[in-house]
Design an enzyme around this catalytic site. Structure first.
Site, PDB file in Angstrom:
ATOM      1  N   ARG A 115      -1.058  -6.949  -4.649  1.00  0.00           N
ATOM      2  CA  ARG A 115      -1.352  -7.046  -6.085  1.00  0.00           C
ATOM      3  C   ARG A 115      -0.067  -6.817  -6.851  1.00  0.00           C
ATOM      4  O   ARG A 115       0.480  -5.711  -6.838  1.00  0.00           O
ATOM      5  CB  ARG A 115      -2.357  -5.972  -6.530  1.00  0.00           C
ATOM      6  CG  ARG A 115      -3.647  -5.911  -5.754  1.00  0.00           C
ATOM      7  CD  ARG A 115      -4.521  -7.074  -6.013  1.00  0.00           C
ATOM      8  NE  ARG A 115      -4.969  -7.146  -7.370  1.00  0.00           N
ATOM      9  CZ  ARG A 115      -6.235  -7.379  -7.715  1.00  0.00           C
ATOM     10  NH1 ARG A 115      -7.162  -7.490  -6.785  1.00  0.00           N
ATOM     11  NH2 ARG A 115      -6.577  -7.495  -8.971  1.00  0.00           N
ATOM     12  N   TYR A 131      11.390   6.528  -7.235  1.00  0.00           N
ATOM     13  CA  TYR A 131      11.580   5.967  -8.581  1.00  0.00           C
ATOM     14  C   TYR A 131      12.826   5.091  -8.611  1.00  0.00           C
ATOM     15  O   TYR A 131      13.858   5.453  -8.030  1.00  0.00           O
ATOM     16  CB  TYR A 131      11.745   7.087  -9.614  1.00  0.00           C
ATOM     17  CG  TYR A 131      10.530   7.227 -10.503  1.00  0.00           C
ATOM     18  CD1 TYR A 131      10.150   6.177 -11.341  1.00  0.00           C
ATOM     19  CD2 TYR A 131       9.770   8.386 -10.499  1.00  0.00           C
ATOM     20  CE1 TYR A 131       9.037   6.287 -12.149  1.00  0.00           C
ATOM     21  CE2 TYR A 131       8.649   8.500 -11.304  1.00  0.00           C
ATOM     22  CZ  TYR A 131       8.287   7.444 -12.133  1.00  0.00           C
ATOM     23  OH  TYR A 131       7.185   7.551 -12.926  1.00  0.00           O
ATOM     24  N   ASP A 159       1.873 -20.473 -16.473  1.00  0.00           N
ATOM     25  CA  ASP A 159       1.225 -19.371 -15.758  1.00  0.00           C
ATOM     26  C   ASP A 159       0.618 -19.967 -14.493  1.00  0.00           C
ATOM     27  O   ASP A 159      -0.433 -20.608 -14.528  1.00  0.00           O
ATOM     28  CB  ASP A 159       0.153 -18.740 -16.653  1.00  0.00           C
ATOM     29  CG  ASP A 159      -0.465 -17.507 -15.999  1.00  0.00           C
ATOM     30  OD1 ASP A 159      -0.408 -17.407 -14.753  1.00  0.00           O
ATOM     31  OD2 ASP A 159      -1.000 -16.660 -16.730  1.00  0.00           O
ATOM     32  N   LYS A 185      -2.941 -14.023  -5.212  1.00  0.00           N
ATOM     33  CA  LYS A 185      -4.013 -15.031  -5.166  1.00  0.00           C
ATOM     34  C   LYS A 185      -3.695 -16.008  -4.030  1.00  0.00           C
ATOM     35  O   LYS A 185      -3.663 -15.591  -2.883  1.00  0.00           O
ATOM     36  CB  LYS A 185      -4.159 -15.695  -6.536  1.00  0.00           C
ATOM     37  CG  LYS A 185      -4.561 -14.685  -7.644  1.00  0.00           C
ATOM     38  CD  LYS A 185      -4.825 -15.363  -8.961  1.00  0.00           C
ATOM     39  CE  LYS A 185      -5.391 -14.412 -10.005  1.00  0.00           C
ATOM     40  NZ  LYS A 185      -4.343 -13.760 -10.819  1.00  0.00           N
ATOM     41  N   THR A 222       0.965 -14.058 -10.655  1.00  0.00           N
ATOM     42  CA  THR A 222       0.605 -12.905  -9.834  1.00  0.00           C
ATOM     43  C   THR A 222       1.018 -13.251  -8.406  1.00  0.00           C
ATOM     44  O   THR A 222       1.389 -14.393  -8.109  1.00  0.00           O
ATOM     45  CB  THR A 222      -0.909 -12.628  -9.881  1.00  0.00           C
ATOM     46  OG1 THR A 222      -1.613 -13.828  -9.587  1.00  0.00           O
ATOM     47  CG2 THR A 222      -1.321 -12.111 -11.250  1.00  0.00           C
ATOM     48  N   GLU A 265      13.846   3.007 -11.736  1.00  0.00           N
ATOM     49  CA  GLU A 265      13.997   2.307 -13.017  1.00  0.00           C
ATOM     50  C   GLU A 265      15.353   1.599 -13.088  1.00  0.00           C
ATOM     51  O   GLU A 265      16.387   2.183 -12.730  1.00  0.00           O
ATOM     52  CB  GLU A 265      13.848   3.293 -14.178  1.00  0.00           C
ATOM     53  CG  GLU A 265      12.396   3.653 -14.399  1.00  0.00           C
ATOM     54  CD  GLU A 265      12.186   4.665 -15.496  1.00  0.00           C
ATOM     55  OE1 GLU A 265      13.133   4.961 -16.250  1.00  0.00           O
ATOM     56  OE2 GLU A 265      11.044   5.153 -15.601  1.00  0.00           O
TER      57      GLU A 265
HETATM   58  N1  DSN Z   1      -8.628 -12.016 -12.906  1.00  0.00           N
HETATM   59  C1  DSN Z   1      -7.970 -13.253 -12.608  1.00  0.00           C
HETATM   60  C2  DSN Z   1      -8.910 -14.277 -12.108  1.00  0.00           C
HETATM   61  O1  DSN Z   1      -9.881 -13.904 -11.472  1.00  0.00           O
HETATM   62  O2  DSN Z   1      -8.695 -15.455 -12.312  1.00  0.00           O
HETATM   63  C3  DSN Z   1      -7.197 -13.720 -13.771  1.00  0.00           C
HETATM   64  O3  DSN Z   1      -6.544 -12.676 -14.365  1.00  0.00           O
END
Ligand code: DSN
Length: 421
Positions: free
Chosen positions: A239, A58, A204, A233, A230, A60
């Site tokens: 993740r 942990y 974003d 990707k 994120t 925090e």
């Molecule tokens: N789930 C993502 C996507 O597939 O684009 C976006 O949050």
């Protein structure tokens, strides 16, 4: 075949049911052609960092300011991830703790808005994200949300329209970016609009973070007040999520993530993010980012030549959005058939879609994962031909044709090993 055979051994002993399912998922990822544009293959190094004893701790708080003792190793790991994010994206400040993209975006609202404030983002059917104010999301329920879209004739954002709407509505936050945008995002133009109406600009970049890191898409860092992303990707990490910002917003962002929204950070993910950021700063990653775009354009050209109607007419990035109306197959039917053929993509709404989101007119596909396997334009042309055969087979419900394609796909994927598997 697991990336970590010793862990797999323990898992098989303790829970063979879960072990079998993980193995089956490895096989699926190995044998199929994965075209979902938000997915990828992380490296073995990222997988190793993400599956470690760091998850037992942990933490925090932030490095040097924690609410738990025993941070001798966690603090330097998080500090490294922060330093690498700042260097790679050329930002003043980075927070690497958001659990994923949606919590990262929620933290932005918490940092700058009160319930009921006006916010503005791209509508979901036009390619925006749920958390940019769409009605079913908490962000559309707790805030007064105004959506912009794309022009019907071009499939592209009309920045004059965005400016007019922003001047009329005076949003506190202006979002750019989304989940189904095949074209370059003009961060500078959005920044001008935000400045004109006194809004905070949030970029974003979840889909295109890897392209930006590799120099294959313009950077948002000189233009956006806040950058949300994120990490799994095109950036090819675990993740997770990150928020980056100008120095003046650092305190508000950190306070919003913790203690505002989240508890302890997922330290194993932080380590995976640090590793991914190191990988993303290499020349090999720059080549990868450019190859993603080259592959997407080769695939788009092949599909166009076969009579497919691409939203906006093509792509500048990793993503292609196809309206299947002229092929007389709805998106969901096509996506389900193509999965049987070993070609995995999304069914997806297209702008001005007359069909419902759960059974829309289009499909969404992209090239981050196939590019990670080392495939190039020649393979993209082959994939385009298979997609075409698969869509035709979907229309005629020809399962034998789909199985035949699946066999050919397995032959190709056998020649292109996936990272981490
Ligand atoms: N789930 C993502 C996507 O597939 O684009 C976006 O949050």
């Amino acid at each position: 075949m697991c990336y970590n055979p010793s862990m797999h051994k323990a898992l098989t002993e303790v829970d063979p049911e879960i072990a079998r399912l993980i193995e089956a998922e490895e096989k699926r990822q190995r044998e199929k052609i994965r075209l979902i544009p938000s997915e990828n293959y992380t490296s073995a190094a990222v997988l190793e960092a993400s599956g470690t004893v760091l998850q037992n701790k942990y933490s925090e708080g932030y490095p040097g300011k924690r609410y738990y003792e025993g941070q001798q190793n966690i603090d330097p790991i998080e500090a490294l991830a922060i330093a690498r994010a700042k260097a790679l994206f050329a930002v003043d400040h980075a927070n690497v703790q958001p659990y994923s993209g949606s919590p990262a975006n929620l933290a932005v609202y918490l940092a700058f808005c009160q319930p009921g404030d006006t916010i503005m983002g791209m509508g979901l059917p036009a390619g925006g994200h749920l958390t940019h104010g769409w009605s079913v999301s908490i962000t559309g329920k707790y805030f007064r949300s105004v959506a912009y879209g794309v022009r019907k004739e071009t499939g592209r954002v009309d920045l004059d329209e965005v400016r007019e709407l922003a001047k009329k509505e005076k949003p506190k936050l202006l979002w750019c970016g989304g989940t189904a945008i095949p074209r370059t995002i003009d961060f500078a133009a959005f920044a001008d609009i935000a400045k004109e109406v006194g809004a905070i600009l949030v970029a974003d970049i979840a889909h295109i973070a890897g392209l930006i890191a590799g120099g294959a898409h313009p950077s948002a860092s000189a233009h956006a007040d806040i950058i949300s992303t994120t990490t799994h990707k095109t950036l090819r990490g675990p993740r997770g999520g990150m928020l980056m910002c100008k120095g003046q917003h650092a305190g508000a962002i950190d306070k919003a993530v913790f203690p505002g929204l989240q508890g302890g950070p997922h330290n194993q993910t932080t380590a995976g993010i640090a590793v991914a950021l190191k990988e993303a700063s290499t020349d090999a990653f720059k080549k990868y980012a450019h190859a993603i775009v080259e592959n997407a354009q080769a695939l788009a050209t092949e599909l166009s030549a076969r009579g497919y109607d691409l939203v906006s007419g093509g792509t500048d990035n990793h993503l292609i959005l196809v309206d299947l109306t002229n092929k007389e197959v709805p998106g969901k039917k096509a996506a389900q058939a193509l999965d049987k053929a070993g070609l995995v993509l999304n069914y997806n709404s297209v702008p001005f879609d007359p069909r419902k989101p759960f059974d829309p007119s289009g499909i969404r596909l992209g090239t981050p994962a196939v590019t990670s396997r080392g495939m190039g334009p020649a393979e993209m042309r082959q994939i385009g031909a298979w997609l075409d055969r698969g869509v035709q087979a979907a229309r005629t419900a020809d399962d034998a044709a789909l199985e035949k394609i699946a066999g050919e796909v397995r032959e190709l994927t056998g020649r292109f090993p996936a990272p981490g598997l």
